[in-house]
Design a protein around this motif. Sequence first.
Motif, PDB file in Angstrom:
ATOM      1  N   HIS A   1       5.473 -28.069 -15.658  1.00 43.06           N
ATOM      2  CA  HIS A   1       5.906 -26.686 -15.414  1.00 43.06           C
ATOM      3  C   HIS A   1       5.056 -25.698 -16.221  1.00 43.06           C
ATOM      4  O   HIS A   1       4.612 -24.667 -15.701  1.00 43.06           O
ATOM      5  CB  HIS A   1       7.382 -26.535 -15.793  1.00 43.06           C
ATOM      6  N   THR A   2       4.840 -25.999 -17.503  1.00 38.28           N
ATOM      7  CA  THR A   2       4.135 -25.058 -18.383  1.00 38.28           C
ATOM      8  C   THR A   2       2.672 -24.897 -17.978  1.00 38.28           C
ATOM      9  O   THR A   2       2.154 -23.777 -17.889  1.00 38.28           O
ATOM     10  CB  THR A   2       4.249 -25.532 -19.854  1.00 38.28           C
ATOM     11  N   ILE A   3       2.008 -26.019 -17.717  1.00 37.15           N
ATOM     12  CA  ILE A   3       0.589 -25.921 -17.338  1.00 37.15           C
ATOM     13  C   ILE A   3       0.445 -25.233 -15.972  1.00 37.15           C
ATOM     14  O   ILE A   3      -0.446 -24.409 -15.774  1.00 37.15           O
ATOM     15  CB  ILE A   3      -0.072 -27.330 -17.315  1.00 37.15           C
ATOM     16  N   GLN A   4       1.342 -25.545 -15.044  1.00 37.21           N
ATOM     17  CA  GLN A   4       1.184 -25.008 -13.680  1.00 37.21           C
ATOM     18  C   GLN A   4       1.648 -23.559 -13.526  1.00 37.21           C
ATOM     19  O   GLN A   4       1.230 -22.876 -12.617  1.00 37.21           O
ATOM     20  CB  GLN A   4       1.934 -25.915 -12.684  1.00 37.21           C
ATOM     21  N   ASN A   5       2.518 -23.082 -14.416  1.00 38.86           N
ATOM     22  CA  ASN A   5       3.111 -21.748 -14.201  1.00 38.86           C
ATOM     23  C   ASN A   5       2.843 -20.737 -15.305  1.00 38.86           C
ATOM     24  O   ASN A   5       3.319 -19.605 -15.220  1.00 38.86           O
ATOM     25  CB  ASN A   5       4.629 -21.879 -14.017  1.00 38.86           C
ATOM     26  N   THR A   6       2.137 -21.135 -16.375  1.00 38.95           N
ATOM     27  CA  THR A   6       1.855 -20.202 -17.458  1.00 38.95           C
ATOM     28  C   THR A   6       0.390 -20.378 -17.897  1.00 38.95           C
ATOM     29  O   THR A   6      -0.309 -21.258 -17.384  1.00 38.95           O
ATOM     30  CB  THR A   6       2.751 -20.470 -18.699  1.00 38.95           C
ATOM     31  N   THR A   7      -0.026 -19.570 -18.863  1.00 38.45           N
ATOM     32  CA  THR A   7      -1.388 -19.741 -19.401  1.00 38.45           C
ATOM     33  C   THR A   7      -1.350 -20.436 -20.756  1.00 38.45           C
ATOM     34  O   THR A   7      -2.336 -20.475 -21.484  1.00 38.45           O
ATOM     35  CB  THR A   7      -2.080 -18.362 -19.556  1.00 38.45           C
ATOM     36  N   ASP A   8      -0.205 -20.987 -21.126  1.00 39.74           N
ATOM     37  CA  ASP A   8      -0.047 -21.628 -22.435  1.00 39.74           C
ATOM     38  C   ASP A   8      -0.870 -22.916 -22.548  1.00 39.74           C
ATOM     39  O   ASP A   8      -1.160 -23.572 -21.560  1.00 39.74           O
ATOM     40  CB  ASP A   8       1.422 -22.009 -22.662  1.00 39.74           C
ATOM     41  N   GLU A   9      -1.154 -23.279 -23.810  1.00 35.19           N
ATOM     42  CA  GLU A   9      -1.732 -24.594 -24.095  1.00 35.19           C
ATOM     43  C   GLU A   9      -0.603 -25.537 -24.473  1.00 35.19           C
ATOM     44  O   GLU A   9       0.384 -25.109 -25.086  1.00 35.19           O
ATOM     45  CB  GLU A   9      -2.700 -24.512 -25.266  1.00 35.19           C
ATOM     46  N   VAL A  10      -0.770 -26.817 -24.173  1.00 36.22           N
ATOM     47  CA  VAL A  10       0.271 -27.800 -24.492  1.00 36.22           C
ATOM     48  C   VAL A  10      -0.341 -28.979 -25.247  1.00 36.22           C
ATOM     49  O   VAL A  10      -1.387 -29.504 -24.851  1.00 36.22           O
ATOM     50  CB  VAL A  10       0.950 -28.331 -23.211  1.00 36.22           C
ATOM     51  N   VAL A  11       0.322 -29.372 -26.333  1.00 44.97           N
ATOM     52  CA  VAL A  11      -0.022 -30.629 -27.009  1.00 44.97           C
ATOM     53  C   VAL A  11       1.153 -31.572 -26.791  1.00 44.97           C
ATOM     54  O   VAL A  11       2.290 -31.255 -27.149  1.00 44.97           O
ATOM     55  CB  VAL A  11      -0.246 -30.422 -28.522  1.00 44.97           C
ATOM     56  N   ASN A  12       0.869 -32.720 -26.203  1.00 47.35           N
ATOM     57  CA  ASN A  12       1.904 -33.714 -25.933  1.00 47.35           C
ATOM     58  C   ASN A  12       1.854 -34.768 -27.046  1.00 47.35           C
ATOM     59  O   ASN A  12       0.879 -35.497 -27.170  1.00 47.35           O
ATOM     60  CB  ASN A  12       1.628 -34.343 -24.560  1.00 47.35           C
ATOM     61  N   LEU A  13       2.915 -34.829 -27.857  1.00 45.91           N
ATOM     62  CA  LEU A  13       2.970 -35.822 -28.945  1.00 45.91           C
ATOM     63  C   LEU A  13       3.981 -36.893 -28.530  1.00 45.91           C
ATOM     64  O   LEU A  13       5.180 -36.620 -28.414  1.00 45.91           O
ATOM     65  CB  LEU A  13       3.405 -35.138 -30.245  1.00 45.91           C
TER      66      LEU A  13
END
Length: 369
Positions: free
Chosen positions: A19-31
């Motif tokens: 959801h975050t990658i597809q709908n926002t410009t945020d960066e995500v770190v998956n831990l």
Amino acid sequence: MKLLVTGGAGFIGSAVIRHTIQNTTDEVVNLDKLTYAGNLESLAEVSDSERYNFEQVDICNRAEVDRVFAQHQPDAIMHLAAESHVDRSIDRPAEFIETNIVGTYTLLEATRHYWQAMDANRRENFRFHHISTDEVYGDLPHPADFHPSPLAEEGQGEMGQQELPMFTETTPYAPSSPYSASKASSDHLVRAWHRTYGLPVLVTNCSNNYGSYHFPEKLIPLIILNALEGKPLPVYGKGDQIRDWLYVDDHARALYKVITEGTPGETYNIGGHNEKQNIEVVHTICDILQELRPQKRSYRDLITNVKDRPGHDMRYAIDASKIQEELGWAPKETFETGIRKTVQWYLNNLDWCQRVQDGSYQRERLGVG
Ligand code: NAD
């Protein structure tokens, strides 16, 4: 925003990251530690994005968590990493104590030191969002226990829901299983770190999720896969236990709303307004399969009542009016639309199901006590 998601290779965490990658410009770190329940294939749609990073780390490993914070400098944390299956918690509670309680404590301490060292502006906007379950509240009375039963009343909806008590954000905690007790414990730790140290936390307690990429040990995928293979469809006890069901993508939207718009220190209950008895869920899946993969013998004939789960809660029901009124969130899917999408997704992704089960789990009964 740079968002650090723990447990991002799991069922709900992967939905949050997609959801975050597809709908926002945020960066995500998956831990994520990548236990049996974590699968990086669930992130294939987004893992090529330059805004996505993966760190294989155990939340109980303080040195590694500190390193990830120092390296990636997150602005917010969504904590979903957990052992999540009630039946497994009955067989092996130690892993639940370790990850859900000690792991949350370790993450809170690492977060506190990281947050205290931030500059004033980033510190002000920082958030720690803990994702929890409605199971911490214990169980509610079943409609059958009411005299006269609300089910007998006309005009009260399918389950007579208006008449029955529901979980609100102030319902006292009364967990029943090692899983829900470990989650309740972690919720208390998170609130204590807010009260004592001022850490800007948010807590959400959600009902049962369902949807794509759900590990096949849980009711809905297990029933779909067993039915397709002509295997018995195990229903615990009489199957009259009631759960509120929320489509996982609706949960992901709710979590993003809470972390970006919620008030620190607050708790928000999240639910789908979809109370169903387990047996109704199983019947619905059988009927959709009959339509999409017709066969001579009814899938319902495969239903087999098995010994109930020890300590099984009878009914959960969530009052989600606070998040609706304060943050304007409401689920988009009804159970009827969400379950149809889910069955179709499993039919289209049987190879994913095969790969995640390989070696670790063959849909055997767990948690008989
Ligand atoms: P899941 O079991 O599918 O995924 C859990 C993820 O956490 C996996 O990717 C696993 O590898 C990872 N993990 C486990 N131990 C770890 C550790 N020590 N360090 C780092 N990563 C670790 O769970 P889910 O269904 O996606 O649930 C996510 C969260 O939401 C949990 O905290 C759960 O309690 C909560 N929740 C779930 C539901 C539901 O219906 N599934 C409902 C309400 C709340």
